[in-house]
Design a protein around this motif. Structure first.
Motif, short mmCIF file in Angstrom:
data_model
loop_
_atom_site.label_atom_id
_atom_site.label_comp_id
_atom_site.label_asym_id
_atom_site.label_seq_id
_atom_site.Cartn_x
_atom_site.Cartn_y
_atom_site.Cartn_z
N UNK A 35 0.84 -1.20 0.00
CA UNK A 35 0.00 0.00 0.00
C UNK A 35 0.87 1.25 0.00
N UNK A 36 1.87 1.28 0.86
CA UNK A 36 2.76 2.44 0.91
C UNK A 36 3.54 2.59 -0.39
N UNK A 37 3.93 1.46 -0.99
CA UNK A 37 4.67 1.51 -2.24
C UNK A 37 3.82 2.11 -3.35
N UNK A 76 1.99 7.31 -16.69
CA UNK A 76 3.36 7.64 -17.10
C UNK A 76 4.38 7.55 -16.01
N UNK A 77 4.02 6.98 -14.84
CA UNK A 77 4.98 6.81 -13.75
C UNK A 77 5.76 5.53 -13.94
N UNK A 78 7.00 5.54 -13.50
CA UNK A 78 7.83 4.35 -13.61
C UNK A 78 7.25 3.22 -12.77
N UNK A 79 7.01 2.09 -13.39
CA UNK A 79 6.43 0.94 -12.69
C UNK A 79 7.51 -0.07 -12.32
N UNK A 80 8.42 -0.32 -13.25
CA UNK A 80 9.52 -1.25 -13.00
C UNK A 80 10.58 -1.08 -14.09
N UNK A 81 11.80 -1.42 -13.76
CA UNK A 81 12.90 -1.34 -14.73
C UNK A 81 13.97 -2.35 -14.37
N UNK A 82 14.55 -2.96 -15.39
CA UNK A 82 15.66 -3.89 -15.20
C UNK A 82 16.76 -3.55 -16.19
N UNK A 134 11.46 -1.92 -8.71
CA UNK A 134 10.06 -2.26 -8.92
C UNK A 134 9.19 -1.44 -7.99
N UNK A 135 7.91 -1.29 -8.34
CA UNK A 135 7.01 -0.49 -7.53
C UNK A 135 6.23 -1.31 -6.52
N UNK A 136 6.24 -2.64 -6.68
CA UNK A 136 5.56 -3.50 -5.72
C UNK A 136 6.24 -4.86 -5.73
N UNK A 137 5.81 -5.73 -4.84
CA UNK A 137 6.43 -7.05 -4.73
C UNK A 137 5.37 -8.14 -4.88
N UNK A 138 4.67 -8.10 -5.99
CA UNK A 138 3.65 -9.08 -6.29
C UNK A 138 4.24 -10.20 -7.14
#
Length: 218
Positions: A35-37, A76-82, A134-138
């Protein structure tokens, strides 16, 4: 509470103390973190995302073997990047039999998990194979992350993977690395055991005996 600078584990401890037991809180530590993420991710503006992508494009121009992939959300927000560079790809080819990665590093302004993929080289020194934010840990995020990791490194599977005990990560590994030997990092096992009621029973017992008891239940 997050805006006031209170850490997530302190938030959870506060909720547990009010309800007297973990089950009375109504949500898990992982759920409050996600939730905070999600809220912190909203702070990652289009300008910041564009800056990061620009840096990656510049690296790619200087190093043709540099690899990166990313995803933006609908706003347009960064969701994840590798990403990984040519040296990291070469090191993985030589030393990628054992892969270690951990999502517990969150030392950045957005609180987004930073995930380094590392191993040991022939000098027993840590070598970095790839990195990600990453923006979450799902489970879905980890599946994307592992599949992207394989794409960046020519689909070469490691022989063994060592991670923390995150449930979503474990499920993703079973899906993407079904034939890879997966083990949980000893430090995380011992840390979880220290926080469990059973640890009170072994208080005062020598560390060696405690470790034998812990590993005997893994």
């Amino acid at each position: 509470m997050g805006a006031a600078g209170i850490r997530i584990h302190d938030m959870m401890d506060s909720f547990i103390s009010k309800h007297l037991w973990y089950g009375g809180v109504g949500f898990t530590r992982r759920e409050i973190y996600n939730l905070c993420a999600r809220e912190k991710r909203k702070l990652l503006s289009k300008g910041d995302a564009a800056t990061v992508i620009g840096i990656m494009v510049s690296r790619k121009q200087r190093d043709p073997s540099f690899f990166f992939e990313y995803k933006l959300d609908k706003e347009g927000h960064m969701n994840r990047m590798s990403w990984c560079d040519s040296q990291s790809r070469h090191d993985y080819e030589d030393f990628g039999d054992v892969l270690v990665f951990d999502s517990t590093y969150k030392m950045n302004r957005y609180g987004m998990p930073f995930i380094p993929f590392v191993g040991l080289n022939n000098h027993r020194k840590t070598t970095v194979f790839a990195c990600a934010i990453v923006s979450d840990e799902t489970e879905e995020t980890y599946v994307w992350l592992l599949e992207t990791f394989l794409r960046s490194l020519c689909q070469k599977m490691p022989k063994s993977v060592i991670t923390d005990a995150d449930a979503a990560m474990i499920k993703a590994i079973r899906q993407v690395f079904p034939d890879v030997w997966h083990r949980i990092c000893t430090w995380h096992i011992e840390k979880k055991y220290e926080d469990s009621p059973q640890s009170q029973v072994l208080e005062g017992v020598p560390n060696s005996s405690v470790l034998q008891h812990v590993h005997g239940h893994v």
